[in-house]
Design a protein around this motif. Structure first.
Motif, short mmCIF file in Angstrom:
data_model
loop_
_atom_site.label_atom_id
_atom_site.label_comp_id
_atom_site.label_asym_id
_atom_site.label_seq_id
_atom_site.Cartn_x
_atom_site.Cartn_y
_atom_site.Cartn_z
N PRO A 101 41.29 44.54 47.60
CA PRO A 101 41.53 43.68 46.43
C PRO A 101 41.99 42.28 46.80
N TYR A 102 42.85 42.20 47.81
CA TYR A 102 43.30 40.88 48.27
C TYR A 102 42.14 40.07 48.85
N LEU A 103 41.35 40.70 49.72
CA LEU A 103 40.21 40.00 50.33
C LEU A 103 39.18 39.60 49.28
N SER A 104 38.93 40.50 48.33
CA SER A 104 37.94 40.21 47.30
C SER A 104 38.40 39.06 46.40
N ASN A 105 39.65 39.11 45.98
CA ASN A 105 40.16 38.05 45.09
C ASN A 105 40.21 36.70 45.78
N LYS A 106 40.40 36.72 47.10
CA LYS A 106 40.51 35.45 47.83
C LYS A 106 39.15 34.87 48.19
N TYR A 107 38.17 35.72 48.48
CA TYR A 107 36.90 35.22 49.00
C TYR A 107 35.69 35.56 48.13
N ILE A 108 35.58 36.80 47.70
CA ILE A 108 34.36 37.23 47.00
C ILE A 108 34.35 36.81 45.54
N GLN A 109 35.44 37.09 44.84
CA GLN A 109 35.47 36.85 43.40
C GLN A 109 35.29 35.38 43.03
#
Length: 404
Positions: A101-109
């Motif tokens: 969730p941290y990686l996704s919110n920072k880069y993917i989302q």
């Protein structure tokens, strides 16, 4: 013994019942076909002296965007599923974990938010274990590392052998895998002009080989957090997603120098307004093109198969798709490409829903010959006594007439 009048009445009764039953049988065995209107689609394909007679601005949009090749890009859709997997080869070496969730919110989302107009994106993640290569990689004694020749990747890596669970959906799924090799095959690289650790699978997704630092491994099999190490991998995944969606990277456009390309991969992706506008035009054009082609194919299919079941929902879906195409053309008249994109998405969803309707597909292979083969054994035994009775009464009538 039946009298003559009774015999005649019985025969007449059977004949009348048989005749009355024919319409009932016919209606109960006839395939229902709703009246689907493909008039506007047919008009679009009618040309007079190479001049488009219906929705002329569509052709201008296609010429402006140019041909779209799907050698790498995934097919256009209104929804995409993005599946991120941390794939561990041997849990006896390491048990990884990540804060996705941290990686996704920072880069993917943030990247998805920028391109959310073109489609809906759903994101899922998981950690899997026990994934091995098809055969052992080669060893470089000088570099003290293992490698896979880039020209023979398919001989070593086949994602289908990893038995990845993919979401059950009709929409395209793009897979992004971080593969952790076992200790006996680490560090592992993909060798071409220089060592690399990632590659793209056209229309499917991307794979990154991640070599875990030996200092992080332990013998207690406690989960090891790799979140910090995987931030660069998320940036690489964004570049892969961008390429799979057919979004041009200005930093990388017409650039075949791998060293420069790797340098650009160190930078995060931020799309400019011109790039976003180009994406909107591209997807509007492709959605429109696919919608029209799908509706035309559906029209040809229904016309060629008179026994195909065509329910009212097919008629309604085709109507929505056609009206959405008309609305998209009106948006183009006003140079409102975002409006055209939204209308094209509705047209694409409705046209594909009509074409792939399960009720239609279930009736593709039941022609008239099958119907006759099923009902002939039933009707022949019923018809034979009736025909014999008619023939017998006709014979009696003829004999009586001769006697007189």
């Amino acid at each position: 013994m039946f009298t003559k009048s009774k015999r005649v009445n019985i025969v007449i009764t059977f004949v009348l019942l048989f005749i009355a039953g024919i319409p009932v049988w016919w209606n109960t065995t006839t395939t229902y076909r709703s009246n689907v209107d493909f008039t506007e689609i047919s008009e679009y394909y009618l040309k007079d002296n190479m001049t488009q007679t219906k929705w002329p601005l569509f052709k201008q949009l296609f010429d402006q965007v140019g041909p779209i090749q799907h050698d790498i890009e995934v097919k256009t859709a209104t929804e995409y599923s993005l599946s991120f997997t941390l794939l561990n080869s041997d849990p006896s070496d390491i048990v990884p974990k990540w804060d996705f969730p941290y990686l996704s919110n920072k880069y993917i989302q943030p990247f998805i938010d920028q391109i959310s107009d073109i489609a809906n994106f759903t994101v899922q993640s998981k950690i899997s274990h026990y994934a091995s290569l098809l055969k052992s990689p080669l060893y470089d004694s000088k570099e003290k590392s293992y490698y896979i020749p880039s020209s023979f990747l398919s001989e070593y890596i086949n994602p289908n052998e990893w038995q990845l669970d993919t979401p059950s959906t009709n929409q395209p799924t793009l897979n992004f895998i971080i593969y952790i090799p076992k200790t006996t095959q680490s560090p592992l690289y993909i060798r071409s002009n220089q060592n690399s650790n990632s590659f793209l699978i056209p229309q499917w997704g991307g794979i990154i080989i991640h070599n875990v630092n030996n200092n992080k491994k332990n013998n207690n099999n406690d989960p090891i957090d790799l979140t910090d190490e995987l931030e660069d991998q998320m940036i690489s995944f964004k570049y892969q997603l961008k390429e799979l969606l057919g979004i041009n990277n200005e930093n990388n456009k017409n650039n075949n120098n791998k060293e420069k390309r790797e340098k650009y991969l160190e930078k995060d992706i931020v799309l400019g307004n011109d790039e976003i506008n180009s994406i909107i035009k591209r997807y509007a054009a492709e959605n429109i093109n696919v919608s029209i082609s799908t509706l035309y194919s559906l029209s040809s299919l229904i016309e060629s198969l008179p026994n195909m079941l065509v329910l009212d929902n097919i008629r309604d879906q085709v109507k929505v798709a056609t009206e959405s195409l008309g609305r998209a053309h009106q948006c183009l008249e006003q140079s409102d490409y975002n409006c055209a994109l939204q209308a094209s998405k509705q047209s694409l969803a409705s046209s594909e829903s009509a074409f792939f309707d399960k009720n239609m597909l279930s009736q593709l292979y039941f022609p008239d010959e099958h119907k006759y083969a099923v009902y002939t054994p039933l009707f022949v035994p019923v018809c034979f006594p009736i025909i014999a009775g008619i023939f017998q009464e006709f014979k009696h009538y003829k004999n009586k007439k001769l006697n007189k």
